[in-house]
Design an enzyme around this catalytic site. Structure first.
Site, PDB file in Angstrom:
ATOM      1  N   ASP A   1       0.903  -1.230  -0.179  1.00 38.14           N
ATOM      2  CA  ASP A   1       0.057   0.125  -0.011  1.00 38.14           C
ATOM      3  C   ASP A   1       0.948   1.249  -0.056  1.00 38.14           C
ATOM      4  O   ASP A   1       1.809   1.205   0.226  1.00 38.14           O
ATOM      5  CB  ASP A   1      -0.917  -0.001   1.263  1.00 38.14           C
ATOM      6  CG  ASP A   1      -1.848  -0.804   1.111  1.00 38.14           C
ATOM      7  OD1 ASP A   1      -2.375  -1.229   0.118  1.00 38.14           O
ATOM      8  OD2 ASP A   1      -2.735  -1.176   2.258  1.00 38.14           O
TER       9      ASP A   1
ATOM     10  N   ASP B   1      -4.837  -2.953   4.809  1.00 37.86           N
ATOM     11  CA  ASP B   1      -5.011  -2.225   6.188  1.00 37.86           C
ATOM     12  C   ASP B   1      -6.582  -2.362   6.486  1.00 37.86           C
ATOM     13  O   ASP B   1      -7.282  -2.324   7.485  1.00 37.86           O
ATOM     14  CB  ASP B   1      -4.512  -0.863   6.756  1.00 37.86           C
ATOM     15  CG  ASP B   1      -4.710   0.150   5.409  1.00 37.86           C
ATOM     16  OD1 ASP B   1      -5.697  -0.201   4.577  1.00 37.86           O
ATOM     17  OD2 ASP B   1      -4.360   1.198   5.351  1.00 37.86           O
TER      18      ASP B   1
ATOM     19  N   ASP C   1      -9.183  -5.509   2.441  1.00 33.42           N
ATOM     20  CA  ASP C   1      -7.915  -5.984   1.751  1.00 33.42           C
ATOM     21  C   ASP C   1      -7.965  -7.399   2.096  1.00 33.42           C
ATOM     22  O   ASP C   1      -7.038  -8.189   1.848  1.00 33.42           O
ATOM     23  CB  ASP C   1      -6.957  -5.156   2.486  1.00 33.42           C
ATOM     24  CG  ASP C   1      -6.650  -3.990   1.874  1.00 33.42           C
ATOM     25  OD1 ASP C   1      -6.951  -3.806   0.735  1.00 33.42           O
ATOM     26  OD2 ASP C   1      -6.253  -2.866   2.619  1.00 33.42           O
TER      27      ASP C   1
END
Length: 1016
Positions: free
Chosen positions: A455, A757, A761
């Site tokens: 990310d 997070d 996901d």
């Protein structure tokens, strides 16, 4: 050997192995000396079946309860609460309802009882709490509440004490047989030779057994303490709770009935409770019931169960039942006993131990047969085969003990346990480096990772966000300095400021609350915090603005739609919807804009191009951009409808700065040198993503940056060409992330680590070889799906995890190389000696000492080597690499040949070469052979620190465990040879003989260095 291992021990994967695969490998494991110890760190399959049965039972109970509840709800009106009596102790404590009654209401989904008690608010009153302020924090009141309702802690298995590990170590079958041999030897020895001389052999074996047992138990006990510490860390979960009128973060284990808990998307429900208020709450109850269908929770169905997950929405919950009174508490006790899956390396090394064990058993049987045959032949030719003495019995017993001890040495029980030791050591150290390992196998898999999909926000960047630029009423302004926002506010028309503050303070997942010190505190994600801070700097009052409007509907942020929205009932009447989200997506939903005069005008091409250019300009400066918009709902609105997706008026665009973390660029460069490709996968604007990726060193000239919607449209042929070049994926949905990970793993055979997070996901984390969840920004759902939790959300920590992963893999390879060398030499020496001379040079006691050097002590020394920077300068192992490599076989066979030649030279020519004479010449020679053999292992242990590098002494003092183990082994070898001869069948050696032993041992190191020059 590799083919045998692949055929029988390859089914177990690092993640999501089937029960069938876990059962199958156990069938091929033979010759287990101590099942209690060998299988201590493997899954308890019967307990898992028990947990599954519990789930099924509870699912059925819930189904019945719901049916009864629905039927009863038709007859609720008019029924009085007459059959419930408050217990005296509950009443005396100031409460009007007991724990059992609360449990029956929530667990049984009993709407009838709930209604009779006055609904959720009635229960709150009976629990002496307030839906707005929560419970009182007076110590006496909290203690009373604990006494009546219990605490939110779950039953844990009792920690094993040291003596339990001693007892388990004694369950080793070969040690038990040796114990019997020692007992018989003691009896026969004392009868024939008297006390104490006749007891020496028996007592020597007993002392050796006890030494092995206590050293093994100490090592295992230390491991168990490390795992216990890690388990404590895994269970640290905090929630937002209102107590005494203040919002605060609290551990879920401190919760009590009456507490008001704030739940949001991705949270785990920490206790049983009732819904008080909230929007769009969807609960996933699969962890509790096994049912995959999500459940809507609202005022009509207000029951929230401990252990379930918030899939969507947010709400306030009243805690009613805690700890072991909840169904989750009962299930958790059984789930915990099910244990973790065994790791692929543990399974593979069980296979290696089985193969070598079978070879060892064959050699032991043949050695025993040869020794007995030689003894019979000798007695036959001497004419004494019909008369047997106590000495003959002792000799036979010694032969049997040697055969059993060969099995002790040959079955490398320590191999699978070395994996656990190395993993426990690495996990403990990684904890200090801000990485919490949830899945043991992740340690070894991370060392093989070839790709990291990271990310952007919070991992590559600091996650400390501030609004630094804005474009309100078509005018761009800097907002980075303290006075900029006030200046902006003075330039904007009052009507625009009002609508901007209304949008910021109502359309948010965050909150502005008063803390205990009377200061304003902003709660929420970093993005929400930045926007709320901007709203406050414009002179807005969060609570006043919130109270002036009534919330009709909330649609929380959705990473697929990349927007969030609310519908408000305005104080002057009428309805208005606000939305905010990804700039280009919200802008596409707008057909009007507020101009510089504060008037709403149609969004023409010139205005649209100006706004698009502003978005690109902000993005190219590496700013996150958000667009805020609203629409008047003149035709009314029903809360059951979705918030409109078009017809909006653009209020403005904000640019949020999130600086790149220090050290990220260096970490990315380190990954590249280690053969690991780093890819950025983000929901941000492509220009923002490219700017950050270039700053981090992720996006190179030959790399590709692509948007999720474009990636989705590609055909399979195009993807095959495209995916290897993708370095940045922007505006990606969770499904895009999942698709990319799946293709990398299956089509390109990459070992993929993925960071995540959010709740969405979870599928990608689940799909990846290693799922890395963020400890600070990550939701509980993401953490639950992850294998490693990055506690500081820092990309550099991910690189540290990769380094430790490689270290674990290499350390276990070093230990396997060392142990297999000892196995081969010990087997061949005793076997050939038995065949050629009719006696074994290494006695049972000596072999037990050698076994401890190579097993427990060897594992401690080699499996706990800390990682070095060299590990990140070699290519990753990848998915298809052999564990026992050609390099290892070269070192094992070369070193074994050298050691065998040394022992053979001493056996055949030792007396002549070193002038060993006299009545004790055989004992001196055997002691010299034993001493030389041990020193060969000691120096080979040092050589095994590096499998390919010649300089094995570099950094040796960084690993104090290694130095201590080698030092202790050296010290005890002196004690055994010089002072324990009576028990160990040794005799004191001269200084020259000691020098000979040490020189022969030391020569193994240059031999090892020469072997490393041979290409394989």
């Amino acid at each position: 050997m590799e083919n045998y291992l692949k055929e029988n021990f390859e089914e177990v994967k690092p993640k999501h192995s089937s029960d069938e695969a876990l059962k199958n490998w156990r069938k091929f494991v033979g010759l287990v000396k101590n099942p209690k110890r060998r299988f201590r760190h493997t899954a308890n399959l019967p307990k898992r079946d028990e947990a599954a049965a519990l789930r099924r039972t509870y699912k059925e109970k819930l189904r019945v309860a719901l049916l009864v509840s629905k039927a009863a709800s038709q007859f609720i009106s008019g029924v009085q609460l007459s059959d419930y009596t408050v217990p005296r102790d509950v009443k005396a404590a100031g409460f009007e309802i007991c724990g059992d009654e609360l449990g029956s209401i929530v667990e049984g989904h009993d709407l009838k009882k709930l209604k009779l008690h006055g609904g959720a608010n009635g229960i709150a009153a009976k629990l002496a709490t307030s839906a707005t302020n929560g419970i009182s924090i007076e110590a006496e009141a909290l203690n009373q509440r604990q006494e009546i309702y219990g605490i939110n802690k779950f039953q844990e298995s009792v920690a094993r004490g040291f003596w339990v590990f001693v007892w388990e170590s004694l369950h080793d079958m070969t040690l038990m047989i040796l114990g019997v041999c020692a007992f018989v030897s003691l009896i026969v020895g004392v009868v024939t030779e008297g006390w104490p001389h006749g007891a020496n052999d028996g007592l020597g074996i007993v002392a050796s057994i006890l030494l092995v047992v206590f050293v093994t138990a100490t090592s295992d006990y230390r491991q168990s303490l490390q795992f216990k510490d890690l388990d404590k860390e895994k269970k640290k979960i905090s929630m937002q709770v209102t107590r005494n009128g203040y919002r605060q973060k609290m551990s879920i284990y401190e919760l009590l009935p009456g507490d008001i808990v704030h739940l949001s998307i991705g949270d785990q429900v920490p206790a049983d409770g009732l819904f008080l208020s909230g929007f769009s709450v969807v609960i996933d109850e699969s962890s509790l019931t096994g049912e995959s269908e999500p459940v809507m929770v609202n005022a009509e169905n207000p029951f929230l169960l401990s252990g379930t997950k918030v899939q969507d929405g947010s709400c306030k919950m009243l805690v009613t039942t805690v700890g072991m009174r909840t169904q989750w508490g009962k299930l958790l006790a059984t789930l915990t006993e099910g244990g973790d899956d065994e790791t692929p390396l543990q399974v593979k090394l069980n296979g290696v131990a089985t193969i070598i064990g079978k070879i060892g058993l064959f050699f032991a049987v043949v050695t025993f047969s040869v020794l007995v045959q030689k003894m019979f032949s000798h007695k036959y030719y001497a004419g004494s085969h019909l008369s047997w003495s106590g000495d003959d019995a002792l000799e036979l017993l010694e032969y049997f003990a040697i055969a059993v001890t060969i099995v002790v040495v040959a079955v490398p029980e320590g191999l699978p346990l070395a994996v656990t030791l190395s993993l426990a050591f690495a996990m403990k150290k990684m904890m200090n480096d801000k990485a919490l390992v949830r899945n043991l196998a992740a340690c070894e898999t991370m060392g093989s990772a070839t790709t990291i999909c990271s990310d952007k926000t919070g991992t590559l960047t600091t996650n400390r966000m501030t609004v630094v630029k804005s474009c309100i009423c078509m005018n761009s302004k800097e907002c980075s300095q303290p006075g900029d926002a006030a200046s902006l506010c003075s330039e904007l028309p009052d009507s625009v400021v009002t609508i901007l503050q209304q949008s910021i303070f109502n359309n948010t997942g965050g909150e502005v609350v008063m803390n205990k010190d009377g200061k304003l505190e902003i709660l929420g994600t970093p993005t929400e915090t930045a926007i709320l801070e901007f709203g406050l700097s414009l002179g807005g009052d969060f609570q006043v603005v919130r109270d002036s409007c009534k919330l009709v509907k909330v649609e929380p942020f959705n990473s697929t739609k990349k927007r969030m929205g609310v519908v408000l009932e305005l104080p002057e009447g009428g309805l208005r919807a606000h939305c905010k989200g990804a700039s280009e997506i919200i802008l596409a939903a707008c057909d009007k804009v507020i101009n510089s005069s504060g008037e709403v005008v149609p969004l023409d091409k010139v205005s649209l191009d100006h706004l698009k250019d502003t978005i690109d300009q902000f993005a190219n400066e590496a700013l996150r951009t958000l667009c805020l918009a609203y629409v008047e709902l003149e035709n009314g609105f029903s809360a059951s409808n979705s918030i409109p997706s078009s017809g909006y008026t653009c209020i403005g665009i904000v640019g949020i700065k999130d600086p790149v973390r220090p050290g990220v660029k260096e970490s990315v460069a380190l990954c590249r040198s280690a053969g690991v490709t780093v890819r950025m996968v983000t929901g941000d604007n492509i220009n923002t993503a490219k700017a950050i990726a270039r700053e981090c060193g992720i996006l190179t000239d030959d790399g590709i940056a692509i948007e999720g919607p474009v990636f989705r449209e590609k055909s399979m042929e195009e993807l095959l060409e495209l995916i290897p070049k993708i370095q940045v994926m922007a505006r990606s949905s969770p499904l895009d992330k999942h698709t990319l990970v799946k293709h990398l793993r299956t089509t390109f055979n990459e070992v993929v680590a993925v960071t995540g997070d959010g709740t969405n996901d979870a599928p990608a984390l689940h799909e990846a070889d290693i799922g890395l969840a963020m400890g600070i920004a990550g939701t509980e759902v993401a953490k639950e799906s992850a294998d490693v939790i990055i506690l500081d959300d820092n990309f550099s920590t991910i690189v540290t995890v990769a380094k430790w992963g490689r270290s674990v893999y290499v350390n276990i390879q070093k230990f396997v190389q060392f142990q297999l060398t000892v196995n081969v030499v010990a087997l061949v020496v005793n076997f050939t000696s038995a065949c050629l001379t009719g006696s074994a040079p290494l006695t049972a006691v000596q072999l037990l000492w050698v076994n401890m050097i190579m097993d427990t002590l060897g594992a401690l020394a080699l499996a706990t080597e800390p990682p070095n920077d060299e590990l990140m300068k070699r290519a990753p192992v990848g998915r298809g690499g052999n564990f026992i490599t050609n390099v290892m076989w070269r070192n094992i066979l070369g070193q074994s040949l050298y050691q065998f030649l040394v022992i053979w030279l001493l056996q055949s020519m030792g007396k002549t070469l070193f002038s060993i004479e006299g009545p004790d010449s055989d004992l001196v020679l055997n002691t010299l052979i034993f001493n030389t053999f041990v020193f060969c292992q000691l120096f080979n242990e040092v050589s095994s620190r590096e499998m390919e590098k010649v300089n094995v002494l570099e950094g040796i003092f960084d690993n104090y465990v290694f130095v201590v183990v080698v030092g202790v082994t050296f010290f005890f070898q002196i004690i055994i040879v010089e002072y324990l001869g009576t028990f160990a069948n040794t005799t004191p050696l001269t200084l020259v003989q000691w020098a000979i032993s040490i020189v022969f041992g030391f020569l193994g190191m240059p031999i090892a260095a020469l072997l490393k020059q041979i290409p394989v």
